[in-house]
Motif scaffolding. Structure first.
Motif, PDB file in Angstrom:
ATOM      1  N   UNK A  34      -0.137   5.319  -6.574  1.00  0.00           N
ATOM      2  CA  UNK A  34      -0.286   6.157  -5.389  1.00  0.00           C
ATOM      3  C   UNK A  34      -1.152   7.350  -5.755  1.00  0.00           C
ATOM      4  N   UNK A  35      -2.118   7.663  -4.899  1.00  0.00           N
ATOM      5  CA  UNK A  35      -2.983   8.809  -5.138  1.00  0.00           C
ATOM      6  C   UNK A  35      -2.262  10.067  -4.680  1.00  0.00           C
ATOM      7  N   UNK A  36      -2.148  11.021  -5.589  1.00  0.00           N
ATOM      8  CA  UNK A  36      -1.469  12.283  -5.291  1.00  0.00           C
ATOM      9  C   UNK A  36      -2.510  13.398  -5.251  1.00  0.00           C
ATOM     10  N   UNK A  69       9.547   8.008  -4.502  1.00  0.00           N
ATOM     11  CA  UNK A  69       9.448   8.650  -5.809  1.00  0.00           C
ATOM     12  C   UNK A  69       8.896  10.063  -5.624  1.00  0.00           C
ATOM     13  N   UNK A  70       9.609  11.094  -6.058  1.00  0.00           N
ATOM     14  CA  UNK A  70       9.076  12.462  -5.957  1.00  0.00           C
ATOM     15  C   UNK A  70       7.838  12.625  -6.838  1.00  0.00           C
ATOM     16  N   UNK A  71       6.895  13.423  -6.384  1.00  0.00           N
ATOM     17  CA  UNK A  71       5.679  13.682  -7.155  1.00  0.00           C
ATOM     18  C   UNK A  71       5.677  15.119  -7.655  1.00  0.00           C
ATOM     19  N   UNK A  72       5.075  15.331  -8.807  1.00  0.00           N
ATOM     20  CA  UNK A  72       5.023  16.656  -9.406  1.00  0.00           C
ATOM     21  C   UNK A  72       3.601  17.128  -9.669  1.00  0.00           C
ATOM     22  N   UNK A  73       2.692  16.205  -9.940  1.00  0.00           N
ATOM     23  CA  UNK A  73       1.338  16.607 -10.275  1.00  0.00           C
ATOM     24  C   UNK A  73       0.335  15.663  -9.617  1.00  0.00           C
ATOM     25  N   UNK A  74      -0.907  16.122  -9.547  1.00  0.00           N
ATOM     26  CA  UNK A  74      -1.972  15.360  -8.896  1.00  0.00           C
ATOM     27  C   UNK A  74      -2.393  14.172  -9.768  1.00  0.00           C
ATOM     28  N   UNK A 124       5.316  16.325  -2.674  1.00  0.00           N
ATOM     29  CA  UNK A 124       5.883  15.463  -1.643  1.00  0.00           C
ATOM     30  C   UNK A 124       6.410  14.172  -2.275  1.00  0.00           C
ATOM     31  N   UNK A 125       6.996  13.317  -1.456  1.00  0.00           N
ATOM     32  CA  UNK A 125       7.575  12.063  -1.938  1.00  0.00           C
ATOM     33  C   UNK A 125       6.622  10.905  -1.658  1.00  0.00           C
ATOM     34  N   UNK A 126       6.237  10.214  -2.712  1.00  0.00           N
ATOM     35  CA  UNK A 126       5.413   9.011  -2.562  1.00  0.00           C
ATOM     36  C   UNK A 126       6.323   7.832  -2.235  1.00  0.00           C
ATOM     37  N   UNK A 127       5.932   7.043  -1.251  1.00  0.00           N
ATOM     38  CA  UNK A 127       6.742   5.900  -0.828  1.00  0.00           C
ATOM     39  C   UNK A 127       5.998   4.611  -1.190  1.00  0.00           C
ATOM     40  N   UNK A 128       6.476   3.950  -2.236  1.00  0.00           N
ATOM     41  CA  UNK A 128       5.920   2.655  -2.626  1.00  0.00           C
ATOM     42  C   UNK A 128       6.622   1.559  -1.821  1.00  0.00           C
ATOM     43  N   UNK A 129       5.863   0.534  -1.488  1.00  0.00           N
ATOM     44  CA  UNK A 129       6.420  -0.606  -0.753  1.00  0.00           C
ATOM     45  C   UNK A 129       6.341  -1.858  -1.616  1.00  0.00           C
ATOM     46  N   UNK A 130       7.474  -2.523  -1.739  1.00  0.00           N
ATOM     47  CA  UNK A 130       7.551  -3.771  -2.507  1.00  0.00           C
ATOM     48  C   UNK A 130       7.792  -4.902  -1.525  1.00  0.00           C
ATOM     49  N   UNK A 131       6.917  -5.882  -1.559  1.00  0.00           N
ATOM     50  CA  UNK A 131       6.974  -7.016  -0.638  1.00  0.00           C
ATOM     51  C   UNK A 131       7.695  -8.165  -1.329  1.00  0.00           C
ATOM     52  N   UNK A 132       8.845  -8.582  -0.794  1.00  0.00           N
ATOM     53  CA  UNK A 132       9.622  -9.697  -1.332  1.00  0.00           C
ATOM     54  C   UNK A 132       9.387 -10.929  -0.471  1.00  0.00           C
ATOM     55  N   UNK A 169       0.840  -1.192   0.000  1.00  0.00           N
ATOM     56  CA  UNK A 169       0.000   0.000   0.000  1.00  0.00           C
ATOM     57  C   UNK A 169       0.878   1.247   0.000  1.00  0.00           C
ATOM     58  N   UNK A 170       0.467   2.216  -0.803  1.00  0.00           N
ATOM     59  CA  UNK A 170       1.159   3.510  -0.840  1.00  0.00           C
ATOM     60  C   UNK A 170       0.224   4.569  -0.267  1.00  0.00           C
ATOM     61  N   UNK A 171       0.637   5.225   0.791  1.00  0.00           N
ATOM     62  CA  UNK A 171      -0.177   6.253   1.428  1.00  0.00           C
ATOM     63  C   UNK A 171      -0.276   7.483   0.528  1.00  0.00           C
ATOM     64  N   UNK A 172      -1.485   8.030   0.345  1.00  0.00           N
ATOM     65  CA  UNK A 172      -1.623   9.236  -0.496  1.00  0.00           C
ATOM     66  C   UNK A 172      -0.772  10.386   0.016  1.00  0.00           C
ATOM     67  N   UNK A 173      -0.281  11.184  -0.918  1.00  0.00           N
ATOM     68  CA  UNK A 173       0.537  12.346  -0.585  1.00  0.00           C
ATOM     69  C   UNK A 173       0.040  13.538  -1.396  1.00  0.00           C
TER      70      UNK A 173
END
Length: 305
Positions: free
Chosen positions: A168-170, A131-136, A86-94, A78-82
């Motif tokens: 991720x929802x921006x 990952x840095x975000x730039x737009x909604x 701001x910086x979106x933080x994706x989580x990869x489950x191995x 799950x990626x928390x909305x930002x």
């Protein structure tokens, strides 16, 4: 390089893995050749034995390097909305479903190392990908590559680029604070009905026999306006509409930024707030879920949800 797509997870198979010698591995191979030529030249049995022993280790390491990634399972978390900027933080489950541990599993994004983890047998590990975000809007998780040099560093194994189906929802970037504009006046009407027993004054009603004299509006009696009882209650919150049409002088993205700011301010102030957009209307409410729904509507305005 091709990209492997998966609904929400992918298991690395043989066709998705590649392997080449590292610079150290090439140097090691050259050393074996020189050692073999020396053994042939001098007819030294110990030199032959050492050459073949080291060569066997290199061949066995190929198996372990390949097996370190084979059948490794990747899944998107799950990626928390930002907010935009701001910086979106994706989580990869191995996940390691095998009975042998995995060592030195490295995740790369755009050829840059994100993390390196060891995964025990029948265990899992999480890797964060900022990952840095730039737009909604929706920001898709970028492709990643899984690599390893285990066990001896002689060989380098890597996977195809893996693009998991996750986004991720921006939210729009909140504008600077500015006075709210509304077509409707704020009211003290409660969205949940009367809440007797509170400390907030909510109005008067006619006097009925048996009412406590402590709640009589004696000032109204003195003015000859009749007998009334003061009412007090709880849960009464100002209600306001945050309206797209009250910002006609701004462009689309600026309107969305201003409305985002108003949503955050109204939630902070404990108000009941509704949102009016050209394509959607959300009834007045408040709370974390309502705030998210309003911000989601603003983030996806004019886009496919």
């Amino acid at each position: 390089m091709s990209v492997t797509h998966a609904p929400s997870e992918v298991i690395l198979g043989r066709r998705q893995l590649f392997m080449l010698p590292t610079r150290f591995g090439l140097l090691f191979a050259l050393l074996l050749v020189v050692q073999l030529l020396t053994a042939i030249n001098y007819g030294n049995g110990l030199a032959y034995a050492l050459t073949f022993l080291l060569g066997s280790l290199a061949v066995v390491s190929m198996l372990y390097t390949h097996r370190n990634l084979f059948r490794l399972r990747l899944a998107a978390g799950i990626c928390t909305p930002v907010f935009a900027g701001e910086t979106a933080v994706f989580r990869i489950h191995l996940t390691n479903d095998s009975d042998t541990p995995r060592f030195g599993v490295t995740i790369l994004h755009e050829k840059k190392e994100i993390a390196s983890v060891d995964i025990s047998a029948q265990d899992s590990a999480d890797v964060e990908l900022p990952i840095p975000t730039k737009k909604r809007g929706h920001l898709a998780i970028p492709p990643v590559t899984v690599t390893t040099r285990f066990p001896l560093g002689l060989l380098y194994s890597w996977s195809r680029r893996v693009a998991l189906e996750q986004s991720c929802l921006v939210y729009p970037r909140p504008a600077d604070s500015m006075p709210r504009r509304t077509r409707d006046q704020e009211t003290l009407d409660s969205m949940h009905g009367l809440g007797a027993g509170g400390d907030d004054y909510i109005g008067t009603r006619e006097f009925h026999p048996g009412d406590s004299p402590h709640h009589v509006d004696w000032k109204a009696v003195a003015r000859g306006e009749g007998w009334y009882i003061k009412q007090f209650g709880g849960g009464y919150q100002p209600t306001i509409w945050l309206d797209w049409d009250t910002l006609p002088d701004l462009d689309t993205e600026t309107r969305l930024s201003v409305l985002t700011r108003w949503v955050l301010d109204a939630e902070r102030d404990g108000m009941l707030y509704g949102l009016r957009l050209p394509e959607k209307t959300l009834a007045p409410a408040n709370g974390e879920y309502h705030q998210h729904e309003c911000l989601r509507a603003l983030a996806l305005f004019g886009q496919k949800s």
